[in-house]
Write a protein that holds these residues in place. Structure first.
Motif, PDB file in Angstrom:
ATOM      1  N   TYR A  72       0.813  -1.211   0.000  1.00  0.00           N
ATOM      2  CA  TYR A  72       0.000   0.000   0.000  1.00  0.00           C
ATOM      3  C   TYR A  72       0.854   1.272   0.000  1.00  0.00           C
ATOM      4  CZ  TYR A  72      -4.059   2.896   0.845  1.00  0.00           C
ATOM      5  OH  TYR A  72      -5.043   3.842   0.725  1.00  0.00           O
ATOM      6  N   THR A  73       1.857   1.299   0.891  1.00  0.00           N
ATOM      7  CA  THR A  73       2.712   2.502   0.948  1.00  0.00           C
ATOM      8  C   THR A  73       3.517   2.665  -0.340  1.00  0.00           C
ATOM      9  OG1 THR A  73       4.052   1.129   2.400  1.00  0.00           O
ATOM     10  CG2 THR A  73       3.105   3.087   3.381  1.00  0.00           C
ATOM     11  N   LEU A  74       3.941   1.517  -0.913  1.00  0.00           N
ATOM     12  CA  LEU A  74       4.688   1.610  -2.182  1.00  0.00           C
ATOM     13  C   LEU A  74       3.791   2.168  -3.282  1.00  0.00           C
ATOM     14  CD1 LEU A  74       6.938  -1.524  -2.732  1.00  0.00           C
ATOM     15  CD2 LEU A  74       7.609   0.867  -2.695  1.00  0.00           C
ATOM     16  N   THR A  75       2.510   1.769  -3.255  1.00  0.00           N
ATOM     17  CA  THR A  75       1.568   2.290  -4.249  1.00  0.00           C
ATOM     18  C   THR A  75       1.435   3.808  -4.084  1.00  0.00           C
ATOM     19  OG1 THR A  75       0.381   0.199  -4.179  1.00  0.00           O
ATOM     20  CG2 THR A  75      -0.774   2.040  -5.193  1.00  0.00           C
ATOM     21  N   GLN A  76       1.385   4.246  -2.814  1.00  0.00           N
ATOM     22  CA  GLN A  76       1.302   5.694  -2.576  1.00  0.00           C
ATOM     23  C   GLN A  76       2.552   6.412  -3.079  1.00  0.00           C
ATOM     24  OE1 GLN A  76       0.351   5.440   1.623  1.00  0.00           O
ATOM     25  NE2 GLN A  76      -1.555   6.536   1.260  1.00  0.00           N
ATOM     26  N   LYS A  77       3.704   5.753  -2.882  1.00  0.00           N
ATOM     27  CA  LYS A  77       4.963   6.347  -3.353  1.00  0.00           C
ATOM     28  C   LYS A  77       4.950   6.497  -4.869  1.00  0.00           C
ATOM     29  CE  LYS A  77       8.660   5.377  -0.136  1.00  0.00           C
ATOM     30  NZ  LYS A  77       9.584   4.316   0.255  1.00  0.00           N
ATOM     31  N   VAL A  78       4.477   5.437  -5.552  1.00  0.00           N
ATOM     32  CA  VAL A  78       4.386   5.497  -7.022  1.00  0.00           C
ATOM     33  C   VAL A  78       3.465   6.661  -7.411  1.00  0.00           C
ATOM     34  CG1 VAL A  78       3.457   4.307  -9.058  1.00  0.00           C
ATOM     35  CG2 VAL A  78       4.903   3.070  -7.451  1.00  0.00           C
ATOM     36  N   ASN A  79       2.351   6.805  -6.688  1.00  0.00           N
ATOM     37  CA  ASN A  79       1.410   7.873  -7.012  1.00  0.00           C
ATOM     38  C   ASN A  79       2.025   9.264  -6.870  1.00  0.00           C
ATOM     39  OD1 ASN A  79      -1.072   6.860  -7.998  1.00  0.00           O
ATOM     40  ND2 ASN A  79      -1.400   5.898  -6.015  1.00  0.00           N
ATOM     41  N   LYS A  80       2.935   9.397  -5.917  1.00  0.00           N
ATOM     42  CA  LYS A  80       3.603  10.699  -5.744  1.00  0.00           C
ATOM     43  C   LYS A  80       4.465  11.041  -6.956  1.00  0.00           C
ATOM     44  CE  LYS A  80       3.462  11.692  -0.896  1.00  0.00           C
ATOM     45  NZ  LYS A  80       3.784  10.703   0.162  1.00  0.00           N
ATOM     46  N   LYS A  81       4.960  10.003  -7.628  1.00  0.00           N
ATOM     47  CA  LYS A  81       5.835  10.233  -8.786  1.00  0.00           C
ATOM     48  C   LYS A  81       5.043  10.572 -10.044  1.00  0.00           C
ATOM     49  CE  LYS A  81       9.499   7.018  -7.571  1.00  0.00           C
ATOM     50  NZ  LYS A  81       9.968   5.670  -7.911  1.00  0.00           N
ATOM     51  N   LEU A  82       3.747  10.243 -10.041  1.00  0.00           N
ATOM     52  CA  LEU A  82       2.939  10.435 -11.252  1.00  0.00           C
ATOM     53  C   LEU A  82       2.509  11.895 -11.383  1.00  0.00           C
ATOM     54  CD1 LEU A  82       0.724   7.219 -11.055  1.00  0.00           C
ATOM     55  CD2 LEU A  82       2.794   7.591 -12.397  1.00  0.00           C
ATOM     56  N   PRO A  83       2.198  12.314 -12.607  1.00  0.00           N
ATOM     57  CA  PRO A  83       1.755  13.701 -12.806  1.00  0.00           C
ATOM     58  C   PRO A  83       0.479  13.995 -12.004  1.00  0.00           C
ATOM     59  CG  PRO A  83       2.029  12.555 -14.910  1.00  0.00           C
ATOM     60  CD  PRO A  83       2.235  11.547 -13.850  1.00  0.00           C
TER      61      PRO A  83
END
Ligand code: HEC
Length: 192
Positions: A72-83
């Motif tokens: 879950y936290t990794l998914t949030q991290k990926v989301n931070k990188k997205l536009p």
């Protein structure tokens, strides 16, 4: 005859290519697909890489710790990188984590994919849903095509592992899958 057929098909394909999208609408669609592809790939690669590392380091029990504590936290991290306006997540009709329960419009797409699958249709790589004038959802169907998935989503034979999963996810629905089953989808929501 076959030669003629292939020439005709080649000609048809060429003219379709020449008639490539030009309108603004088509341009939008192209961008949605591009963003969806990139974002879903980033999530899959990030989760896959870490899962492999944990599996190697300590087998399914360690990988389970990773999945339940960090997916879950990794998914949030990926989301931070997205536009801005782009969000990626995983969904399933038979979800393990209730946070991955599909929304109503997403459930419709998953059900349709399931029906297609049961009619032996080879699923498309992606589906795009128009939510409203400014929002699209890009779906990448997830089919179980690696045996390792069954360790935690199949008929779990490892008693220790099964107990650990039950303890963490008392309402778990994500077991008894077989190779080739539709597991769910990655959804990329794209707001413009
Ligand atoms: C070591 C155990 C383990 C393995 C191996 C594993 N998973 Fe999972 N999976 C989990 C756990 C735990 C969750 C719940 C994660 C969370 O709490 O967000 C999960 C969640 C998911 C979800 C999100 C939907 C849901 O049910 O909550 C999908 C999709 C998924 N897994 C697909 C796969 C696929 C495909 C593979 C094989 C490449 C795989 N898993 C391998 C343990 C595992």
């Amino acid at each position: 005859m076959n030669i003629f057929k292939s020439i005709t098909i080649a000609g048809l394909a060429a003219s379709l290519l020449l008639a490539a999208p030009h309108s603004k609408k088509d341009e939008n669609f192209k961008q949605v697909v591009q963003t969806g592809k990139k974002s879903s790939k980033l999530l899959l690669q990030t989760l896959g890489k870490n899962m492999k590392r944990n599996m190697k380091a300590g087998g399914p029990m360690k990988a389970l710790d990773f999945c339940s504590q960090e997916a879950y936290t990794l998914t949030q991290k990926v989301n931070k990188k997205l536009p801005k306006g782009v969000n990626v997540k995983r969904i399933s009709m038979k979800y393990r984590n209730p946070a991955n329960k599909p929304e109503a419009d997403e459930a419709v797409v998953l059900e349709a994919l399931k029906q297609l699958k049961s009619a032996n249709v080879i699923l498309p790589k992606q589906i795009v849903q128009k939510v409203d004038g400014n929002t699209y959802k890009y779906y990448k169907p997830l089919v179980i095509h690696k045996k390792v998935c069954l360790k935690c989503h199949g008929d779990i034979t490892d008693v220790e592992l099964r107990r650990a999963i039950e303890a963490r996810y008392p309402t778990d629905k994500a077991t008894h899958y077989k190779m080739g089953d539709l597991r769910g989808a990655i959804v990329v929501t794209i707001k413009k």
